[in-house]
Design a protein around this motif. Structure first.
Motif, short mmCIF file in Angstrom:
data_model
loop_
_atom_site.label_atom_id
_atom_site.label_comp_id
_atom_site.label_asym_id
_atom_site.label_seq_id
_atom_site.Cartn_x
_atom_site.Cartn_y
_atom_site.Cartn_z
N GLY A 132 0.82 -1.21 0.00
CA GLY A 132 0.00 0.00 0.00
C GLY A 132 0.85 1.25 0.00
N ASN A 133 0.56 2.18 -0.90
CA ASN A 133 1.37 3.39 -1.01
C ASN A 133 0.73 4.55 -0.24
OD1 ASN A 133 -0.73 4.30 -2.69
ND2 ASN A 133 0.38 3.82 -4.58
N ALA A 134 1.33 5.71 -0.35
CA ALA A 134 0.84 6.87 0.40
C ALA A 134 -0.60 7.22 0.01
CB ALA A 134 1.76 8.07 0.14
N PHE A 135 -0.96 7.02 -1.25
CA PHE A 135 -2.32 7.30 -1.70
C PHE A 135 -3.32 6.38 -1.00
CE2 PHE A 135 -5.51 6.88 -5.36
CZ PHE A 135 -6.23 7.98 -4.95
N TRP A 136 -2.94 5.11 -0.79
CA TRP A 136 -3.79 4.15 -0.09
C TRP A 136 -4.08 4.62 1.33
CZ3 TRP A 136 -2.45 -0.16 3.47
CH2 TRP A 136 -3.47 -1.11 3.58
N TYR A 137 -3.02 4.98 2.06
CA TYR A 137 -3.21 5.46 3.44
C TYR A 137 -4.00 6.76 3.46
CZ TYR A 137 0.04 1.95 5.22
OH TYR A 137 0.64 0.76 5.56
N GLN A 138 -3.77 7.62 2.48
CA GLN A 138 -4.51 8.88 2.43
C GLN A 138 -6.00 8.63 2.24
OE1 GLN A 138 -3.24 11.46 -0.75
NE2 GLN A 138 -4.84 12.97 -0.37
N LEU A 139 -6.34 7.72 1.33
CA LEU A 139 -7.75 7.40 1.10
C LEU A 139 -8.40 6.85 2.36
CD1 LEU A 139 -7.84 5.70 -2.42
CD2 LEU A 139 -8.95 7.85 -1.77
N LEU A 140 -7.74 5.89 3.00
CA LEU A 140 -8.34 5.21 4.13
C LEU A 140 -8.42 6.10 5.37
CD1 LEU A 140 -6.69 1.68 3.86
CD2 LEU A 140 -9.01 2.34 3.17
N ASN A 141 -7.38 6.88 5.60
CA ASN A 141 -7.26 7.59 6.88
C ASN A 141 -7.67 9.05 6.84
OD1 ASN A 141 -6.31 5.21 7.95
ND2 ASN A 141 -4.15 5.76 7.72
N GLU A 142 -7.76 9.63 5.64
CA GLU A 142 -8.08 11.04 5.55
C GLU A 142 -9.43 11.33 4.90
OE1 GLU A 142 -4.85 13.32 3.92
OE2 GLU A 142 -3.33 12.08 4.92
N THR A 143 -10.05 10.31 4.33
CA THR A 143 -11.40 10.51 3.80
C THR A 143 -12.37 10.71 4.96
OG1 THR A 143 -10.94 9.14 1.86
CG2 THR A 143 -13.26 9.49 2.42
N PRO A 144 -13.19 11.75 4.93
CA PRO A 144 -14.12 11.99 6.03
C PRO A 144 -15.03 10.79 6.29
CG PRO A 144 -14.01 13.90 4.58
CD PRO A 144 -13.24 12.81 3.90
N GLY A 145 -15.40 10.61 7.54
CA GLY A 145 -16.29 9.53 7.91
C GLY A 145 -15.61 8.32 8.50
N LEU A 146 -14.31 8.42 8.76
CA LEU A 146 -13.58 7.30 9.35
C LEU A 146 -14.19 6.92 10.70
CD1 LEU A 146 -11.12 5.35 9.49
CD2 LEU A 146 -9.84 7.23 10.54
N VAL A 147 -14.47 5.65 10.87
CA VAL A 147 -14.97 5.11 12.14
C VAL A 147 -13.89 4.21 12.72
CG1 VAL A 147 -16.71 3.65 13.24
CG2 VAL A 147 -17.37 5.22 11.40
#
Length: 300
Positions: A132-147
């Protein structure tokens, strides 16, 4: 008409985390011929999507399965995913990683559930996690709505990674045993078919013919050689941009790194006898002898 004497599965909970949002299935408008490909993760999901796509499209070489067959409950999917599925005029193929009790169920759709020994799952998950690259972590961790907690970096020691996954039931992804158990319990439903990764490896043609029968796909005999070729790991790796999620944009090394080895048993020379025994004891306790045996070896 659906059989009113069948006890159809009912959604009893939601599953939300850095990857998942099960609530989207409440808004999905089923069609009677939908095909749902379900797995825990890294159990042959993309392979099975490719198989179904080749059966539905009769061996077409240009089927962009990653685009037409979305992981619907992935919370970072584009916001128009439901609209794009609604606009599809062909037979739809939708992916889920949910346990059955967190999934809205249609008695008329067809469900393929693919399983793989948990030790093989962890080895594939580890490769996936490390790629997983930086874009993967950005999508998962910075997209609003993280539970819940964010997606962490992987433990550099795969044995430690395995022990934590086992002790904390799927960490850092999601629960493994209830995923297997809920689908195993539904195995006798007329619109559910269980498939095992090891059986696909051992007899791809036989398994694909059985899947075609289950899905009511009428495949001409002269189409089978092409369809089988398009479902080989070699073909999928060579055409990885058509099958890898998001075309491979979230992985170091791109799409080809997502289509990894498709090999079982890599854990045998790494895990200690005690670690292997701990996994097997946990599988037996969680699943019972019949399901644990099938999960380890296939051959349902």
């Amino acid at each position: 008409m659906t059989d009113k004497t069948v006890a159809w599965p009912v959604k009893t909970r939601e599953l939300l985390n850095h990857h998942m949002d099960s609530t989207i299935w409440d808004r999905f408008a089923f069609r009677d011929d939908d095909v749902i490909v379900a797995t825990y993760a890294k159990s042959g999901t993309t392979w099975t999507q490719q198989i179904v796509g080749q059966l539905v499209f009769a061996g077409r070489p240009d089927v962009p399965i990653h685009d037409i067959s979305p992981w619907l409950d992935l919370r970072v999917m584009p916001p128009d995913t439901l609209e794009r599925l609604e606009a599809q005029t062909h037979r739809r193929i939708v992916k889920t990683h949910l346990p059955l009790d967190a999934l809205t169920f249609s008695p008329k759709a067809k469900y393929l559930y693919v399983a793989r020994d948990g030790r093989d799952v962890v080895w594939s998950l580890y490769n996936h996690h490390c790629s997983g690259n930086a874009f993967w972590y950005q999508l998962l961790n910075e997209t609003p709505g993280l539970v819940g907690p964010p997606m962490p970096e992987p433990d550099p020691d795969i044995r430690s990674y395995f022990r934590t996954w086992l002790a904390e039931d799927g960490w850092p992804f999601w629960g493994y045993w209830d995923n297997i158990r809920t689908w195993w319990d539904a195995r006798r439903l007329p619109n559910v078919k269980l498939v095992h990764f090891a059986d696909l490896k051992a007899d791809l043609e036989g398994q694909m013919r059985a899947i075609a029968d289950f899905l009511d796909c009428d495949i001409a005999e002269d189409q089978w050689p092409t369809i089988l070729e398009h479902c080989s790991f070699e073909y999928m790796k060579a055409n990885a941009e058509n099958v890898a999620p998001l075309g491979g944009a979230i992985f170091d090394g791109g799409a080809k790194s997502f289509i990894n080895k498709g090999v079982n048993g890599r854990w045998r020379d790494v895990l200690s006898p005690d670690e292997i025994a701990a996994y097997e004891a946990r599988a037996l306790a969680e699943l019972g002898p019949d399901c644990a045996r099938w999960l380890a070896h296939g051959g349902l």
